[in-house]
Design an enzyme around this catalytic site. Structure first.
Site, PDB file in Angstrom:
ATOM      1  N   SER A 107       0.834  -1.303   0.033  1.00  0.00           N
ATOM      2  CA  SER A 107      -0.032  -0.140  -0.068  1.00  0.00           C
ATOM      3  C   SER A 107       1.118   1.441   0.077  1.00  0.00           C
ATOM      4  O   SER A 107       1.278   1.687   0.979  1.00  0.00           O
ATOM      5  CB  SER A 107      -0.902   0.015   1.332  1.00  0.00           C
ATOM      6  OG  SER A 107      -1.602  -1.060   1.142  1.00  0.00           O
ATOM      7  N   LYS A 128      -6.745   2.236  -3.144  1.00  0.00           N
ATOM      8  CA  LYS A 128      -6.484   1.347  -2.053  1.00  0.00           C
ATOM      9  C   LYS A 128      -6.526   2.247  -0.674  1.00  0.00           C
ATOM     10  O   LYS A 128      -7.300   2.122   0.331  1.00  0.00           O
ATOM     11  CB  LYS A 128      -5.019   0.884  -1.936  1.00  0.00           C
ATOM     12  CG  LYS A 128      -4.454   0.254  -0.815  1.00  0.00           C
ATOM     13  CD  LYS A 128      -5.305  -0.780  -0.233  1.00  0.00           C
ATOM     14  CE  LYS A 128      -4.685  -1.658   1.275  1.00  0.00           C
ATOM     15  NZ  LYS A 128      -5.913  -2.413   1.757  1.00  0.00           N
ATOM     16  N   LYS A 153      -0.928   4.838   8.082  1.00  0.00           N
ATOM     17  CA  LYS A 153      -0.338   5.136   6.786  1.00  0.00           C
ATOM     18  C   LYS A 153      -1.269   5.354   5.635  1.00  0.00           C
ATOM     19  O   LYS A 153      -1.394   6.320   5.018  1.00  0.00           O
ATOM     20  CB  LYS A 153       0.977   4.051   6.429  1.00  0.00           C
ATOM     21  CG  LYS A 153       1.410   4.331   4.943  1.00  0.00           C
ATOM     22  CD  LYS A 153       1.959   2.861   4.628  1.00  0.00           C
ATOM     23  CE  LYS A 153       1.116   2.007   4.371  1.00  0.00           C
ATOM     24  NZ  LYS A 153       1.505   0.698   3.893  1.00  0.00           N
TER      25      LYS A 153
HETATM   26  P1  NAD Z   1       4.655  -6.642   7.455  1.00  0.00           P
HETATM   27  O1  NAD Z   1       5.487  -5.638   8.370  1.00  0.00           O
HETATM   28  O2  NAD Z   1       4.265  -7.824   8.320  1.00  0.00           O
HETATM   29  O3  NAD Z   1       5.471  -7.255   6.235  1.00  0.00           O
HETATM   30  C1  NAD Z   1       6.814  -6.468   5.777  1.00  0.00           C
HETATM   31  C2  NAD Z   1       8.012  -7.375   5.674  1.00  0.00           C
HETATM   32  O4  NAD Z   1       8.849  -6.223   4.630  1.00  0.00           O
HETATM   33  C3  NAD Z   1       8.789  -7.809   6.771  1.00  0.00           C
HETATM   34  O5  NAD Z   1       9.033  -9.178   6.408  1.00  0.00           O
HETATM   35  C4  NAD Z   1      10.068  -6.970   6.827  1.00  0.00           C
HETATM   36  O6  NAD Z   1      11.250  -7.952   7.150  1.00  0.00           O
HETATM   37  C5  NAD Z   1      10.208  -6.887   5.141  1.00  0.00           C
HETATM   38  N1  NAD Z   1      10.908  -5.751   4.611  1.00  0.00           N
HETATM   39  C6  NAD Z   1      11.025  -4.399   5.423  1.00  0.00           C
HETATM   40  N2  NAD Z   1      11.995  -3.690   4.758  1.00  0.00           N
HETATM   41  C7  NAD Z   1      12.562  -4.429   3.795  1.00  0.00           C
HETATM   42  C8  NAD Z   1      13.458  -4.199   2.793  1.00  0.00           C
HETATM   43  N3  NAD Z   1      14.219  -3.075   2.597  1.00  0.00           N
HETATM   44  N4  NAD Z   1      13.736  -5.349   1.732  1.00  0.00           N
HETATM   45  C9  NAD Z   1      13.039  -6.528   2.016  1.00  0.00           C
HETATM   46  N5  NAD Z   1      12.203  -6.681   2.992  1.00  0.00           N
HETATM   47  C10 NAD Z   1      11.963  -5.875   3.780  1.00  0.00           C
HETATM   48  O7  NAD Z   1       3.773  -5.844   6.792  1.00  0.00           O
HETATM   49  P2  NAD Z   1       2.507  -6.729   6.137  1.00  0.00           P
HETATM   50  O8  NAD Z   1       1.156  -6.567   7.060  1.00  0.00           O
HETATM   51  O9  NAD Z   1       2.639  -7.956   5.526  1.00  0.00           O
HETATM   52  O10 NAD Z   1       1.987  -5.540   4.929  1.00  0.00           O
HETATM   53  C11 NAD Z   1       2.824  -5.223   3.780  1.00  0.00           C
HETATM   54  C12 NAD Z   1       2.118  -4.303   2.952  1.00  0.00           C
HETATM   55  O11 NAD Z   1       1.019  -4.666   2.497  1.00  0.00           O
HETATM   56  C13 NAD Z   1       1.933  -2.893   3.471  1.00  0.00           C
HETATM   57  O12 NAD Z   1       2.252  -1.957   2.592  1.00  0.00           O
HETATM   58  C14 NAD Z   1       0.320  -3.012   4.111  1.00  0.00           C
HETATM   59  O13 NAD Z   1       0.092  -1.657   4.259  1.00  0.00           O
HETATM   60  C15 NAD Z   1      -0.242  -3.718   3.039  1.00  0.00           C
HETATM   61  N6  NAD Z   1      -1.449  -4.410   3.373  1.00  0.00           N
HETATM   62  C16 NAD Z   1      -1.323  -5.343   4.717  1.00  0.00           C
HETATM   63  C17 NAD Z   1      -2.511  -6.093   5.166  1.00  0.00           C
HETATM   64  C18 NAD Z   1      -2.573  -6.614   6.325  1.00  0.00           C
HETATM   65  O14 NAD Z   1      -3.587  -7.012   6.759  1.00  0.00           O
HETATM   66  N7  NAD Z   1      -1.459  -6.848   7.125  1.00  0.00           N
HETATM   67  C19 NAD Z   1      -3.657  -5.807   4.278  1.00  0.00           C
HETATM   68  C20 NAD Z   1      -3.677  -5.077   2.950  1.00  0.00           C
HETATM   69  C21 NAD Z   1      -2.392  -4.352   2.700  1.00  0.00           C
END
Ligand code: NAD
Length: 304
Positions: A102, A177, A246
């Site tokens: 997102s 989104k 965010k």
């Molecule tokens: P999360 O924090 O669980 O996972 C993010 C991952 O990215 C982590 O494993 C982290 O180690 C990795 N990461 C961070 N910096 C990095 C880098 N420089 N290189 C490689 N890996 C890196 O987050 P999430 O809940 O999985 O969300 C991910 C995205 O999806 C976000 O943008 C969030 O807004 C979106 N999103 C989340 C949900 C939800 O229900 N969790 C739903 C829809 C959208």
């Protein structure tokens, strides 16, 4: 196995709450590399998915033609693509980047332009449905991008999605989104308010939810989030309140930059900001907005 000579291999970056289950749905029958800054996570996911974990992004396997990102925010997406390791300048011409995070629409527009100047397609394809729908491969995906890039992205999205909507050019998927999540957060907070007042007049939250879900006031929050994550006291949706904030800040920017009048949904953002200040957990789940209302009103929603 997908014909690697024609389509090349894929690289999935970001294996957190969402990325991990998405990789498990995406991996079958294709050559797949995975990467996360948390190397342990990457090794676990690779083993589970039958993929290959990369130790770093300094040397991308030559056969990679598609990169999928599921990262926390635009700052990190930009760092991966144009900072260090700077993937954009190292991908083969004709490759495709699909940002499923997102992210911020303006950042996406700039990255898509940069990618185009290098002969690389760029599609924003953020998702709705959370961890539950990531696990079942039934996410709702909103897609922004040029038609030819979107056509190439669709087969990659298909194993993850119950629906995909191509909303417009690059950045519009990310705008959709943020706006979608502002509505979703409004529903979540509004339901907490109604359940609190109902409880104050003597109606148990579980009964009030039954009423709402049999009527026209229902939402995904009332049908799913409250029964599963709030009334149980589990607050374990896997979507962090900070990630929701965010999204709401991005949406606020869209409202302000278009001089739109949207007072009700903007209040939901203000409420979430206050909740984040008041809640004591270090990384609250977004469903803990209900705990904020419990504090405000001095009444428990989860004890029905
Ligand atoms: P999360 O924090 O669980 O996972 C993010 C991952 O990215 C982590 O494993 C982290 O180690 C990795 N990461 C961070 N910096 C990095 C880098 N420089 N290189 C490689 N890996 C890196 O987050 P999430 O809940 O999985 O969300 C991910 C995205 O999806 C976000 O943008 C969030 O807004 C979106 N999103 C989340 C949900 C939800 O229900 N969790 C739903 C829809 C959208």
């Amino acid at each position: 196995m997908v014909n690697t000579e024609q389509q090349g291999a894929s690289l999935f970056i970001g294996l957190g709450n969402m990325g991990r289950p998405m990789v498990l749905k995406y991996a079958p029958d294709r050559e797949l590399f995975v990467f996360d800054v948390n190397g342990e996570t990457a090794a676990e996911v690779a083993a589970e998915a039958g993929a290959t974990a990369l130790a770093d992004l300094d040397s991308i396997p030559a056969q990679v033609r598609t990169v999928i990102l599921m990262l926390p925010n635009s700052r990190i997406v930009e760092q991966v693509l144009r900072g260090e390791p700077g993937l954009l300048s190292r991908l083969a011409t004709g490759s495709l980047v699909i940002d499923m995070s997102s992210s911020e629409p303006a950042s996406t527009v700039a990255l898509a332009k940069e990618a185009a100047s290098l002969g690389i397609g760029y599609v924003d394809a953020p998702v709705s449905g959370g961890v539950a729908k990531a696990v079942t491969g039934q996410l709702a995906i909103m897609v922004g991008g040029q038609d030819d890039s979107v056509a190439r992205a669709l087969p990659h999205l298909e194993p993850l999605a119950a629906s995909t909507v191509h909303v417009g050019p690059p950045g519009t998927g990310h705008a959709a989104k943020a706006l979608h999540n502002l509505l979703s957060a409004t529903n979540l907070a509004a339901a907490a308010e109604i359940l609190s007042v109902a409880k104050a007049v003597g109606i148990a939250p579980v009964k009030m939810l039954e009423v709402i879900n049999g009527g026209t006031g229902r939402s995904q929050a009332s049908e799913f989030k409250y029964p599963k994550h709030v009334l149980t006291g589990a607050f374990d949706s896997g979507f962090a309140m900070d990630l929701m904030l965010k999204d709401l800040t991005i949406a606020q920017g869209l409202i302000e930059s278009t001089a739109s009048q949207a007072p009700i949904v903007l209040t939901a953002r203000e409420t979430a900001v206050k909740a984040r200040e008041v809640l004591d957990s270090p990384n609250p789940d977004h469903t803990e907005i209900a705990r904020y209302y419990e504090k405000l009103n001095g009444t428990l929603l989860r004890a029905n």
